[in-house]
Design a protein around this motif. Structure first.
Motif, PDB file in Angstrom:
ATOM      1  N   PRO A 185       0.824  -1.212   0.000  1.00  0.00           N
ATOM      2  CA  PRO A 185       0.000   0.000   0.000  1.00  0.00           C
ATOM      3  C   PRO A 185       0.861   1.266   0.000  1.00  0.00           C
ATOM      4  O   PRO A 185       0.346   2.360  -0.132  1.00  0.00           O
TER       5      PRO A 185
ATOM      6  N   THR B  83      -2.981  -3.702  -0.328  1.00  0.00           N
ATOM      7  CA  THR B  83      -3.676  -3.071   0.789  1.00  0.00           C
ATOM      8  C   THR B  83      -3.255  -3.779   2.066  1.00  0.00           C
ATOM      9  O   THR B  83      -2.819  -4.926   2.044  1.00  0.00           O
TER      10      THR B  83
ATOM     11  N   GLN C   9      -8.659  -0.334  -2.218  1.00  0.00           N
ATOM     12  CA  GLN C   9      -7.876   0.846  -1.856  1.00  0.00           C
ATOM     13  C   GLN C   9      -6.677   0.913  -2.783  1.00  0.00           C
ATOM     14  O   GLN C   9      -6.188  -0.113  -3.229  1.00  0.00           O
TER      15      GLN C   9
END
Length: 144
Positions: free
Chosen positions: A21, A55, A87
């Protein structure tokens, strides 16, 4: 850190990918629960697998990643757990130098005990959509 892993070299033809991420200039080994605390960089030969790790909001209680008859799958263990994969994240291509497999890993995971500088990176707006679009992994949703 000392380790008792039986590391085996991997096929040198493989392209390897790491999902995160975070925006990373270098990917440093981190302590691994699976490897009893040994610090490692994880990578996979499939971008879809790396996308699963773009993520940081899910655990093995939410989502299962594995193989059925040699075919990759990702499975929701809780209703709507796949929302945790929606995300922004990044996939990094790594040189396969100094990567290994060992008995503690699945056949689609590889580790290195050294820091790696990515060859290139790809920004992934929605890892779940990316996984579906790649068509390399069966997506199994939990029924409500």
């Amino acid at each position: 850190m000392e380790h008792n892993l039986n590391l085996k070299p991997i096929n040198t033809e493989l392209k390897l990918y790491h999902g995160s991420p975070l925006v990373l200039k270098n990917i440093k080994p981190m302590p691994s629960r699976i490897l009893a605390g040994t610090e490692a960089v994880y990578a996979a030969a499939q971008m879809s697998v790396a996308a699963c790790f773009c993520t940081d909001g899910w655990t093995d209680k939410d989502i299962e990643l594995g193989l059925i008859n040699g075919d990759l799958y990702i499975k929701e263990l809780k209703v709507d757990a796949f929302k945790l994969l929606e995300q922004k994240g990044y996939i990094y291509e790594l040189k396969n130098k100094d990567f290994y497999t060992c008995d503690e890993l699945t056949s689609f995971e590889f580790i290195s005990l050294k820091e790696h500088k990515p060859i290139r990176s790809l920004s992934i707006k929605n890892p779940l959509d990316f996984i579906i679009e790649q068509r390399k992994m069966e997506v199994i949703r939990k029924k409500k």
